[in-house]
Write a protein that holds these residues in place. Structure first.
Motif, short mmCIF file in Angstrom:
data_model
loop_
_atom_site.label_atom_id
_atom_site.label_comp_id
_atom_site.label_asym_id
_atom_site.label_seq_id
_atom_site.Cartn_x
_atom_site.Cartn_y
_atom_site.Cartn_z
N GLY A 1 33.16 2.43 9.11
CA GLY A 1 33.15 1.39 10.13
C GLY A 1 33.69 1.83 11.46
O GLY A 1 33.72 1.05 12.41
N ASN A 2 34.14 3.07 11.57
CA ASN A 2 34.77 3.53 12.82
C ASN A 2 34.54 5.02 13.05
O ASN A 2 35.45 5.74 13.44
N ALA A 3 33.32 5.49 12.81
CA ALA A 3 33.04 6.92 12.90
C ALA A 3 31.88 7.20 13.84
O ALA A 3 30.92 6.43 13.91
N ILE A 4 31.96 8.33 14.53
CA ILE A 4 30.85 8.82 15.32
C ILE A 4 30.41 10.15 14.71
O ILE A 4 31.25 10.97 14.34
N ILE A 5 29.11 10.35 14.56
CA ILE A 5 28.60 11.60 14.01
C ILE A 5 27.38 12.04 14.79
O ILE A 5 26.67 11.21 15.39
N LYS A 6 27.13 13.33 14.78
CA LYS A 6 25.92 13.86 15.42
C LYS A 6 24.74 13.55 14.51
O LYS A 6 24.77 13.83 13.30
N SER A 7 23.70 13.01 15.07
CA SER A 7 22.58 12.50 14.28
C SER A 7 21.83 13.58 13.52
O SER A 7 21.20 13.31 12.49
N SER A 8 21.90 14.83 13.98
CA SER A 8 21.22 15.91 13.28
C SER A 8 21.76 16.09 11.87
O SER A 8 21.06 16.60 10.98
N LYS B 1 32.41 24.89 23.19
CA LYS B 1 31.24 24.67 22.35
C LYS B 1 30.30 23.64 22.99
O LYS B 1 30.73 22.59 23.43
N SER B 2 29.02 23.94 23.01
CA SER B 2 28.02 23.01 23.56
C SER B 2 27.63 22.03 22.46
O SER B 2 26.64 22.24 21.75
N ILE B 3 28.37 20.95 22.34
CA ILE B 3 28.16 20.01 21.25
C ILE B 3 27.36 18.79 21.69
O ILE B 3 26.71 18.13 20.90
N VAL C 1 25.36 8.86 16.69
CA VAL C 1 25.35 7.53 16.09
C VAL C 1 26.78 7.09 15.82
O VAL C 1 27.62 7.87 15.36
N LEU C 2 27.06 5.84 16.16
CA LEU C 2 28.36 5.23 15.90
C LEU C 2 28.22 4.30 14.70
O LEU C 2 27.42 3.37 14.71
N LEU C 3 28.97 4.58 13.65
CA LEU C 3 28.97 3.74 12.45
C LEU C 3 29.96 2.61 12.68
O LEU C 3 31.17 2.84 12.81
N GLY C 4 29.45 1.38 12.73
CA GLY C 4 30.30 0.25 13.03
C GLY C 4 30.32 -0.79 11.94
O GLY C 4 29.68 -0.65 10.89
N ASP C 5 31.07 -1.85 12.18
CA ASP C 5 31.16 -2.96 11.24
C ASP C 5 31.01 -4.26 12.03
O ASP C 5 31.18 -4.28 13.26
N ASP C 6 30.72 -5.34 11.32
CA ASP C 6 30.42 -6.59 12.01
C ASP C 6 31.66 -7.41 12.33
O ASP C 6 31.55 -8.53 12.84
N ASP C 7 32.86 -6.89 12.04
CA ASP C 7 34.08 -7.60 12.42
C ASP C 7 35.03 -6.67 13.18
O ASP C 7 36.25 -6.76 13.05
N ASN C 8 34.46 -5.77 13.98
CA ASN C 8 35.24 -4.89 14.84
C ASN C 8 35.40 -5.47 16.23
O ASN C 8 34.56 -6.25 16.69
N ARG C 9 36.47 -5.08 16.92
CA ARG C 9 36.63 -5.39 18.34
C ARG C 9 37.15 -4.14 19.05
O ARG C 9 37.96 -3.39 18.48
#
Length: 510
Positions: free
Chosen positions: A378-385, A233-235, A324-332
């Protein structure tokens, strides 16, 4: 590709991709024939379908549907499935209320039409029982293999869009249902199932219950490691990514997150920070955003309005990259995070993924990449579309459920969420985190306090089947009774029902 055609009771033909008969001997029993075909043709896609759907198979899209070898997809045009709706009394996940207009992750399979790569069958052949009905065979396979890395879907694209054929779907008996529960869940659930039948349907199902006790739970540890995943798949096109981070009062922790992002082998294009401070007249104290040089553009928004839902939506509205990566301010995390995320996205061909997300003292216990019913903001990646149609729901602000709701919006849009078991983000769970603004909920002054929380009620009303919601109510009532000051059972039931009604009332007001 081989097409196995049946009439619910036996195999009637084997066809090739051109829908022409194949000169191959086959067993009349459907599940046995499927296993035999997989053994004879070890690297091919096997499609099964009822004879009524042969001319409706959407052969042009099969390659895109089965874009890697660990996919099992099927489709039932009818609203009635093989297992009765009472399976919802037992199952707690969001796989039962299926959106049949899009590709939807679920282990609820159908014998009407479907397919799987023969390598999956060959890998699991010792764990399969071909002596059961074909629908039971398929649903047992999907239920157990889904948690072990098999990607299972209800897929309407298996049939041509102009298909109007409907056939009567085979139905499991009550005994079949109890057997399925006994073989695929912990033993206690058959007793809970019988309790639900009695409480909500005024039925005594003693014989199916007793009969199921003579069977053992089937092995849930299936090995699919030999089935290599490489999606066609061309993702990914541009391979650009933005990172969003809502923050409040965590200046030092956020600095460490930015340093981790700055050391990435594949840098983000933008880091979007939404800083909250409810104090009137307050200003940003994130001076290092301007005083230090960063290898990415920082988009900084300061707001006096608190709430993680609002902050995330503000940040998501500023995303311009492909991902887009959904993050949090206390991640490492280490320097390979973004590079590894893209590698897994490309491998599995999914539009959203989650990482391992543990606190420093916690140990990972699940190590298989696959579909997941959960979602984490706080730890997810999603396609911006996807952001064109989904966002965090403000009804969940200052309460619970917004992450799960967001993930369900992704699934209902026809995309999937995968859990990447070998990519890790450490969640420090900073002590000054969470909702630090005291918010008075509208129901706090109620004489009868709602149970469960109205946002949880809203979540389950939206994404659970009727039976799942009733089951949750009964289970919550039983568990709450142990901690209740009301020990008279009848008095407690009346009180709990009033709490449930208040929860329903406030969920409707959200």
């Amino acid at each position: 590709m081989i097409i196995l055609v049946h009439d619910n009771n036996k195999v009637v033909a084997l066809l090739n991709a051109g829908l022409e008969p194949m000169d191959v001997s086959f067993d009349k029993h459907i599940a046995t024939a499927l296993i035999a075909v997989a053994k004879q043709f070890p690297e091919t896609l096997i499609i099964w379908c009822h004879k009524a759907f042969v001319n409706s198979i959407n052969t042009d899209l099969l390659h895109s549907i089965f874009h890697h070898k660990r996919i099992l997809a099927s489709y039932n045009p009818s609203e009635l499935n093989y297992l009765p709706n009472q399976i919802g009394y037992v199952d707690r996940e969001f796989y039962l209320k299926i959106n049949k207009t899009v590709s939807y992750p679920t282990w609820v399979t159908s014998s009407n039409i479907g397919g799987v790569n023969s390598s999956v069958i060959n890998s699991l052949v010792n764990q399969l029982n071909p002596k059961v009905s074909f629908d039971y065979f398929l649903i047992s396979l999907a239920k157990r293999a889904m948690v072990n890395g098999l990607f299972c879907y209800s897929e309407p694209k298996l049939l041509k869009t102009n298909t109007s054929v409907l056939i009567e779907t085979p139905k499991a008996s009550t005994s079949d249902l109890f057997l399925f529960v006994k073989q695929h869940y912990k033993w206690v659930w058959v007793f809970f199932l019988s309790m639900c039948y009695f409480v909500y349907e005024r039925k005594i199902v003693l014989f199916p219950l007793l009969k199921s006790l003579f069977f053992k739970r089937l092995s849930q540890d299936l090995n699919l490691e030999g089935v290599v995943v490489e999606s066609t798949k061309s993702i990914i096109e541009k391979k650009t990514i933005d990172v969003i981070i809502p923050t409040i009062g965590r200046k030092e922790y956020l600095y460490d997150v930015l340093k981790d992002l700055a050391s990435q082998t594949l840098l983000p294009k933008n880091v979007i920070i939404v800083e909250q401070n409810t104090l009137s007249g307050s200003v940003s104290d994130l001076h290092y955003l301007k005083t230090e040089d960063w290898p990415f553009t920082i988009k900084h928004t300061f707001t006096h309005q608190s709430g993680v839902v609002n902050a995330r939506n503000i940040a998501l509205s500023q995303v311009t990259s492909e991902w887009v990566l959904l993050g949090d301010d206390d991640n490492r995390f280490d320097q390979f995070l973004i590079e590894q995320l893209f590698s897994q996205i490309l491998c599995y061909g999914v539009a959203s993924g989650l990482t391992v997300y543990l606190q420093p003292h916690e140990k990972q216990t699940f190590f298989k990449t696959g579909q997941t019913p959960i979602f984490g903001g706080g730890n997810a990646i999603i396609k911006s579309s996807l952001l064109n149609t989904i966002s965090f729901n403000p009804k969940y602000e200052f309460n619970y459920g917004e992450d799960t709701d967001f993930g369900m919006q992704i699934r209902l849009s026809g995309e999937d969420v995968a859990f990447f078991s070998d990519i890790k983000i450490t969640h420090l769970k900073a002590p000054i985190g969470g909702y630090r603004t005291i918010v008075k909920q509208r129901w706090v002054d109620d004489i009868i306090q709602p149970k469960p929380s109205p946002t949880i009620q809203l979540l389950y009303q939206t994404y659970y089947t009727d039976q799942q919601l009733l089951s949750y109510k009964l289970l919550l009532g039983l568990r709450s009774y142990k901690h209740s000051a009301i020990k008279n059972p009848m008095t407690y039931i009346k009180h709990f029902n009033k709490q449930w009604q208040r929860s329903q009332f406030w969920s409707s007001k959200l």
